[in-house]
Design a protein around this motif. Structure first.
Motif: not given
Length: 329
Positions: A109-125
């Protein structure tokens, strides 16, 4: 918490027929070094050498490991596809298996409508699970594909945010899944979009705006101080994933064309102590850009990235500030 794949390492050693191995770990995993060495020695029966030098990424893979051991196990980072490595190097990404759905349900609920996801390799999965969870809550989500320096879609490095750049026009913000500010700050400095950090273990969500702005204020002060410089030391790093000879040579030409003195220095490890002997007014580092940006207080003279040096020389305006991403084509 981290999957170190110790049994897989043993099988790799046996399959390769190695008689000795070295292990290379980032600072956060060095507390596991003795455990790793014990396991390899007891299961594979080969001696293990722990490489004690600092290790900051897969750009920092020890290329001379064969002087120490037959094989090298590099922990905590993914192989950079564009950077050649020896066939006897094994990358252990030290991934974390985490369920992100509950945390996503809290922060959505705190995030805008259109989101791009990013991660380090530890959490890429966790990216695809996070995407499904956000979309189930009405969000439009994309995961960008980076340049050949990145192994995975959505991956971000401290020196490369090309996965974010590829989808920047399609999103209102980016959501980074992981721990610590080092990696998301690269994207925050390079992309003119709001960026949120989400820790999947604590469910903490926060923007990196304040940290980004603090760094930019420091960079402005460094650039202003360097404008008084008449002589520059241009530093070329010899680490496989940080060596940018063409960039260093280009900076030499630009400094000389501006009527300043320029000297080129080649180093493997760029530390303040190794620079003290050279009596110049400022440094231009073509190594990892985070060295200049995060460690500048440790250096006796102003240390600049190449785009910052262009501002000092009058080639670029401050309003056109550019993060010095390392890109591979």
């Amino acid at each position: 918490m981290f999957d170190l794949r110790l049994d897989e390492i043993v099988e790799w050693i046996r399959g390769k027929g190695l008689s000795s191995v070295a292990v290379q770990l980032p600072e956060g995993l060095k507390v596991r070094a003795l455990e790793i060495a014990d396991h390899i020695f007891s299961k594979a029966g080969v001696p293990v050498t722990i490489l004690g030098d600092p290790c900051y990424g897969s750009c920092d893979v020890r290329g001379s490991h064969r002087k120490i051991a037959d094989g090298l196990v590099h922990f905590g980072h993914a192989h950079m596809p564009s950077v050649p490595v020896d066939e006897n190097v094994l990358f252990i990404e030290a991934t974390v298996d985490v369920d992100v759905d509950e945390g996503i349900s809290r922060i959505a609920p705190s995030l805008p409508e259109r989101i791009g996801l990013l991660a380090t390799v530890q959490y890429i999965g966790a990216l695809n699970d996070a995407k499904r969870s956000l979309e189930a809550r009405g969000k439009k989500v994309v995961i960008g594909k980076g340049d050949p320096r990145l192994k995975y879609d959505g991956q971000v490095l401290g020196c490369n945010y090309s996965a974010a750049e590829s989808v920047a026009d399609e999103v209102d913000c980016f959501l980074f899944i992981g721990e610590g500010e080092f990696h998301p700050l690269a994207a925050a400095l390079g992309i003119k979009k709001e960026l949120f950090m989400f820790n999947p273990l604590t469910y903490e969500l926060r923007a990196v705006t304040e940290s980004r702005d603090r760094i930019m204020r420091k960079r402005f002060a460094t650039i202003e101080k360097a404008k008084q410089a008449d002589s520059f030391l241009v530093i070329e790093c010899m680490k496989p994933g940080q060596r940018r000879t063409a960039v260093a040579d280009d900076m030499m030409r630009k400094i000389i064309a501006a009527g300043k003195k320029a000297y080129k220095l080649s180093l493997y490890d760029v530390t303040p102590e190794w620079l003290l002997a050279y009596r110049v007014d400022a440094y231009v580092s073509t190594a990892c850009p985070r060295l200049a940006m995060d460690e500048s207080a440790r250096f006796e003279k102003p240390i600049l990235t190449p785009p910052e040096a262009e501002i000092v020389l009058g080639i670029r305006e401050w309003e056109d500030y550019r993060f010095d991403a390392i890109r591979d084509q």
